[in-house]
Write a protein that holds these residues in place. Sequence first.
Motif, mmCIF file in Angstrom:
data_model
loop_
_atom_site.group_PDB
_atom_site.id
_atom_site.type_symbol
_atom_site.label_atom_id
_atom_site.label_comp_id
_atom_site.label_asym_id
_atom_site.label_seq_id
_atom_site.Cartn_x
_atom_site.Cartn_y
_atom_site.Cartn_z
ATOM 1 N N PRO A 1 65.745 84.789 28.262
ATOM 2 C CA PRO A 1 65.433 83.689 27.333
ATOM 3 C C PRO A 1 64.015 83.195 27.526
ATOM 4 O O PRO A 1 63.341 83.510 28.511
ATOM 5 N N VAL A 2 63.553 82.407 26.577
ATOM 6 C CA VAL A 2 62.161 81.957 26.599
ATOM 7 C C VAL A 2 61.891 81.000 27.752
ATOM 8 O O VAL A 2 60.741 80.852 28.188
ATOM 9 N N TRP A 3 62.920 80.343 28.278
ATOM 10 C CA TRP A 3 62.713 79.360 29.348
ATOM 11 C C TRP A 3 62.934 79.957 30.734
ATOM 12 O O TRP A 3 62.815 79.243 31.741
ATOM 13 N N ALA A 4 63.256 81.245 30.826
ATOM 14 C CA ALA A 4 63.517 81.864 32.124
ATOM 15 C C ALA A 4 62.228 81.948 32.938
ATOM 16 O O ALA A 4 61.183 82.376 32.445
ATOM 17 N N GLY A 5 62.299 81.532 34.186
ATOM 18 C CA GLY A 5 61.149 81.600 35.076
ATOM 19 C C GLY A 5 60.118 80.515 34.872
ATOM 20 O O GLY A 5 59.057 80.549 35.514
ATOM 21 N N TYR A 6 60.401 79.554 33.995
ATOM 22 C CA TYR A 6 59.427 78.479 33.761
ATOM 23 C C TYR A 6 59.563 77.418 34.853
ATOM 24 O O TYR A 6 60.672 77.054 35.249
ATOM 25 N N ARG A 7 58.432 76.937 35.322
ATOM 26 C CA ARG A 7 58.399 75.862 36.313
ATOM 27 C C ARG A 7 57.300 74.886 35.924
ATOM 28 O O ARG A 7 56.144 75.276 35.759
ATOM 29 N N ARG A 8 57.681 73.641 35.786
ATOM 30 C CA ARG A 8 56.723 72.616 35.387
ATOM 31 C C ARG A 8 55.860 72.218 36.570
ATOM 32 O O ARG A 8 56.317 72.182 37.714
ATOM 33 N N ASN A 9 54.594 71.934 36.272
ATOM 34 C CA ASN A 9 53.689 71.441 37.305
ATOM 35 C C ASN A 9 54.043 69.987 37.648
ATOM 36 O O ASN A 9 54.063 69.126 36.777
ATOM 37 N N HIS A 10 54.336 69.741 38.912
ATOM 38 C CA HIS A 10 54.648 68.383 39.349
ATOM 39 C C HIS A 10 54.276 68.249 40.819
ATOM 40 O O HIS A 10 54.138 69.244 41.546
ATOM 41 N N LYS A 11 54.140 67.025 41.230
ATOM 42 C CA LYS A 11 53.777 66.752 42.615
ATOM 43 C C LYS A 11 55.017 66.822 43.502
ATOM 44 O O LYS A 11 56.076 66.331 43.130
ATOM 45 N N GLY A 12 54.833 67.396 44.659
ATOM 46 C CA GLY A 12 55.931 67.462 45.612
ATOM 47 C C GLY A 12 56.891 68.599 45.306
ATOM 48 O O GLY A 12 56.751 69.341 44.329
ATOM 49 N N GLY A 13 57.880 68.733 46.145
ATOM 50 C CA GLY A 13 58.861 69.798 45.989
ATOM 51 C C GLY A 13 60.040 69.434 45.126
ATOM 52 O O GLY A 13 60.792 70.307 44.696
ATOM 53 N N ILE A 14 60.260 68.137 44.860
ATOM 54 C CA ILE A 14 61.389 67.683 44.058
ATOM 55 C C ILE A 14 60.921 67.443 42.631
ATOM 56 O O ILE A 14 60.006 66.639 42.407
ATOM 57 N N PRO A 15 61.485 68.110 41.647
ATOM 58 C CA PRO A 15 61.050 67.897 40.258
ATOM 59 C C PRO A 15 61.490 66.532 39.755
ATOM 60 O O PRO A 15 62.453 65.945 40.261
ATOM 61 N N PRO A 16 60.800 65.977 38.763
ATOM 62 C CA PRO A 16 61.210 64.676 38.204
ATOM 63 C C PRO A 16 62.548 64.779 37.484
ATOM 64 O O PRO A 16 62.991 65.861 37.089
ATOM 65 N N GLN A 17 63.202 63.632 37.316
ATOM 66 C CA GLN A 17 64.528 63.599 36.709
ATOM 67 C C GLN A 17 64.479 63.850 35.209
ATOM 68 O O GLN A 17 65.483 64.265 34.624
ATOM 69 N N LYS A 18 63.361 63.585 34.581
ATOM 70 C CA LYS A 18 63.204 63.803 33.144
ATOM 71 C C LYS A 18 61.955 64.629 32.894
ATOM 72 O O LYS A 18 60.980 64.544 33.639
ATOM 73 N N THR A 19 61.990 65.404 31.823
ATOM 74 C CA THR A 19 60.807 66.155 31.425
ATOM 75 C C THR A 19 59.831 65.229 30.698
ATOM 76 O O THR A 19 60.162 64.089 30.358
ATOM 77 N N ARG A 20 58.641 65.739 30.448
ATOM 78 C CA ARG A 20 57.626 64.922 29.771
ATOM 79 C C ARG A 20 58.035 64.643 28.326
ATOM 80 O O ARG A 20 58.842 65.364 27.732
ATOM 81 N N LYS A 21 57.457 63.594 27.765
ATOM 82 C CA LYS A 21 57.818 63.199 26.402
ATOM 83 C C LYS A 21 57.402 64.250 25.390
ATOM 84 O O LYS A 21 58.164 64.618 24.504
ATOM 85 N N THR A 22 56.169 64.722 25.492
ATOM 86 C CA THR A 22 55.665 65.759 24.596
ATOM 87 C C THR A 22 54.548 66.506 25.298
ATOM 88 O O THR A 22 53.931 65.976 26.233
ATOM 89 N N CYS A 23 54.318 67.727 24.878
ATOM 90 C CA CYS A 23 53.260 68.554 25.479
ATOM 91 C C CYS A 23 51.974 68.518 24.681
ATOM 92 O O CYS A 23 50.907 68.803 25.221
ATOM 93 N N ILE A 24 52.049 68.203 23.390
ATOM 94 C CA ILE A 24 50.883 68.198 22.513
ATOM 95 C C ILE A 24 50.745 66.793 21.946
ATOM 96 O O ILE A 24 51.628 66.321 21.223
ATOM 97 N N ARG A 25 49.645 66.156 22.269
ATOM 98 C CA ARG A 25 49.347 64.813 21.761
ATOM 99 C C ARG A 25 48.071 64.878 20.959
ATOM 100 O O ARG A 25 46.983 64.946 21.519
ATOM 101 N N GLY A 26 48.226 64.893 19.650
ATOM 102 C CA GLY A 26 47.059 65.047 18.790
ATOM 103 C C GLY A 26 46.533 66.463 18.878
ATOM 104 O O GLY A 26 47.203 67.440 18.527
ATOM 105 N N GLU A 27 45.313 66.616 19.364
ATOM 106 C CA GLU A 27 44.705 67.928 19.561
ATOM 107 C C GLU A 27 44.656 68.331 21.027
ATOM 108 O O GLU A 27 44.131 69.392 21.359
ATOM 109 N N LYS A 28 45.189 67.503 21.911
ATOM 110 C CA LYS A 28 45.150 67.788 23.342
ATOM 111 C C LYS A 28 46.480 68.392 23.781
ATOM 112 O O LYS A 28 47.545 67.884 23.440
#
Length: 242
Positions: A89-116
């Motif tokens: 699947p498209v999400w296999a092997g994906y790992r979000r960049n985060h601080k520390g070894g424990i991932p956050p409890q929620k994902t980010r709100k959005t990945c694209i904000r305007g043109e950034k």
Amino acid sequence: MAASMQGVVKVLCRLSPSITQSLRQYQRLPVSLPVRPCPGLPSCRFYNRSASLQDEEAAQAAEALSLYKERPWDYLDSEEYIDRYGTSPVWAGYRRNHKGGIPPQKTRKTCIRGEKICGNPCPICRDPNVIIHHQNVKLLQQFISPHTGLVRDPTITGVCMKQQKKLNEAIITARDHGLLPFQIPYVEFSREDYSNSHDAVGSTPPPPSLSSGDSWYTWYGEVTPDEAEVAKMKKTYRAYLK
């Protein structure tokens, strides 16, 4: 001298009009100068070819993107998708960049904000050809657990909250259209007719008859109120009591 030359020209024009026509045609002819390449610089043909190749690649990418926008389910059967994801699947092997070894409890709100675009966007935002649509059944099935039939949690797939909301809406629409199966709770039929016998649809029973001094609820007569609380309530509402 100038006056004599003008006179000679006038005489020639009067004598032979063909000379004037040839002079006018000669004035109208465009002048083309030979272009010599500059020494030490590459020819312009190389730049023209590279620019044309870039334009062709951009046109092909735009054409493919517009094709997948109209039919997003064709991308999952294309060679480009197989080369990139294979059978995973498209999400296999994906790992979000985060601080520390424990991932956050929620994902980010959005990945694209305007043109950034944020660093390491989610599996759906990073690939513009992955488009969420209720008819894109193969993509929606990747986000549904085959054991429970529930939508996978975004902390497992890494999808941002904006795309997760679109996924939930597309899955509900696909199930309403019959494109995705869903589980119906099994209810055992007891072969009884509840059309008139059930309290919710049956006739309303008549109210019980009350005699003088009896309470409406039988248990209310057995309750003994606290004298301190009764005195406090009487003191509070003394102006309204008669």
